[in-house]
Design a protein around this motif. Structure first.
Motif, short mmCIF file in Angstrom:
data_model
loop_
_atom_site.label_atom_id
_atom_site.label_comp_id
_atom_site.label_asym_id
_atom_site.label_seq_id
_atom_site.Cartn_x
_atom_site.Cartn_y
_atom_site.Cartn_z
N LEU A 1 0.82 -1.20 0.00
CA LEU A 1 0.00 0.00 0.00
C LEU A 1 0.86 1.26 0.00
O LEU A 1 0.59 2.21 -0.74
N SER A 2 1.90 1.28 0.84
CA SER A 2 2.74 2.47 0.95
C SER A 2 3.49 2.73 -0.34
O SER A 2 3.58 3.89 -0.80
N THR A 3 4.03 1.69 -0.96
CA THR A 3 4.75 1.86 -2.22
C THR A 3 3.82 2.30 -3.33
O THR A 3 4.15 3.20 -4.13
N LEU A 4 2.65 1.67 -3.41
CA LEU A 4 1.68 2.02 -4.45
C LEU A 4 1.25 3.48 -4.33
O LEU A 4 1.27 4.23 -5.32
N TYR A 5 0.90 3.90 -3.12
CA TYR A 5 0.48 5.28 -2.93
C TYR A 5 1.62 6.26 -3.18
O TYR A 5 1.43 7.32 -3.80
N ALA A 6 2.83 5.92 -2.71
CA ALA A 6 3.97 6.82 -2.87
C ALA A 6 4.29 7.07 -4.33
O ALA A 6 4.52 8.21 -4.75
N VAL A 7 4.29 6.01 -5.13
CA VAL A 7 4.61 6.16 -6.56
C VAL A 7 3.53 6.95 -7.28
O VAL A 7 3.82 7.90 -8.04
N LEU A 8 2.27 6.59 -7.06
CA LEU A 8 1.17 7.29 -7.75
C LEU A 8 1.07 8.75 -7.31
O LEU A 8 0.88 9.64 -8.15
N ALA A 9 1.18 9.00 -6.01
CA ALA A 9 1.07 10.37 -5.52
C ALA A 9 2.23 11.23 -6.01
O ALA A 9 2.04 12.42 -6.31
N THR A 10 3.42 10.65 -6.11
CA THR A 10 4.56 11.42 -6.60
C THR A 10 4.38 11.80 -8.06
O THR A 10 4.60 12.96 -8.45
N LEU A 11 3.98 10.84 -8.90
CA LEU A 11 3.78 11.14 -10.31
C LEU A 11 2.64 12.13 -10.53
O LEU A 11 2.76 13.08 -11.32
#
Length: 273
Positions: free
Chosen positions: A74-84
């Protein structure tokens, strides 16, 4: 006069470091203690027989690694999408012109003053109505929407980049999407590192959203760890709680240590223009 003042400053900084690290130090010491030592009086500061057994028991007491995998995903998925998403929105606010852009950006910044607790019930009702409870889709949608603070960081960074780079790319026939991917985004590594660290730690440390939206079998490590470790008679095993908490903190510390140079640079170079 410079030397005593510098020495006093160093002593103050060392004292603050010790003060801030003392809770984690006590937690680490407790993680190596036996359960009987925690109940003994008077309190002993150092464990008599330090052992890694508490960490092994914390991993096997319940499916620790399974919940850690949920949190990591969850943390990796959100971090990548939110950053982009935040980078793209920040680029639009910084380099593109549109009617009402300043007003929209002001409204976006004003949402940072809205307490998160206010939106919990409407968020739950919305996701329940569209059938997204007990799924990871809410984090996908949150990530695709970006984060106001991260958008602000990217906007400030992109606004300070030379206009000649954009003009040269336009002369070469590049469109806005290509300019963003080929020129602006590769140059924004400090802000990308900052965004990844912040968004990852937000999701990794979040307890409320997983507890509200996910069932016990799909929830995160933060929610499961908050329930603690107990014996069959209901007695808390604080030494296992300490060991599990120490392991819970390690991924965030590791991410920060890997990206700390970019994190500090990103905060420093994304100031107000």
């Amino acid at each position: 006069m410079v030397f005593p003042r510098r020495t006093a400053l160093y002593m103050l900084l060392v004292g603050l470091v010790v003060l801030f690290l003392s809770p984690f130090g006590w937690l680490l010491i407790t993680a190596f203690k036996d359960a009987s030592e925690l109940r003994a009086l008077p309190i002993h500061w150092w464990p008599h027989r330090p052992s890694l057994g508490n960490f092994q028991q914390a991993l096997s007491f319940w499916p620790y690694l399974g919940y850690a995998r949920n949190s990591l995903m969850l943390s990796t998925l959100y971090a990548v999408l939110a950053t982009l998403a935040s980078a793209w929105a920040g680029y639009g606010f910084a380099r593109l012109e549109a009617p009402g852009k300043r007003v929209i950006f002001g409204v976006l910044l004003s949402t940072m003053m809205l307490p998160h607790i206010i939106t919990l019930v409407p968020t739950y009702l919305l996701f329940a109505k569209i059938g997204l409870l007990n799924t990871y889709m809410p984090w996908v949608l949150w990530g695709l929407c970006g984060a106001p603070y991260l958008i602000f960081l990217f906007r400030q960074f992109f606004a300070n980049m030379p206009k000649e780079l954009e003009e040269a790319a336009i002369v070469d026939g590049c469109g806005q999407i290509r300019i963003f991917w080929r020129i602006f985004l590769p140059q924004s590594w400090p802000v990308i590192a900052t965004s990844l660290i912040l968004s990852f730690s937000w999701t990794w440390g979040d307890w409320i959203a997983p507890a509200l939206l996910l069932d016990d079998d799909r929830t995160t490590l933060a929610v499961r760890l908050a329930k603690g470790y107990f014996t069959q008679h209901g007695e808390p095993l604080n030494n296992l709680v300490a060991a599990g908490t120490v392991m819970y903190v390690v991924p965030v510390l590791a991410l920060f240590l890997i990206m700390q140079r970019g994190f500090v640079s990103g905060i420093a170079t994304s100031g107000l223009k």
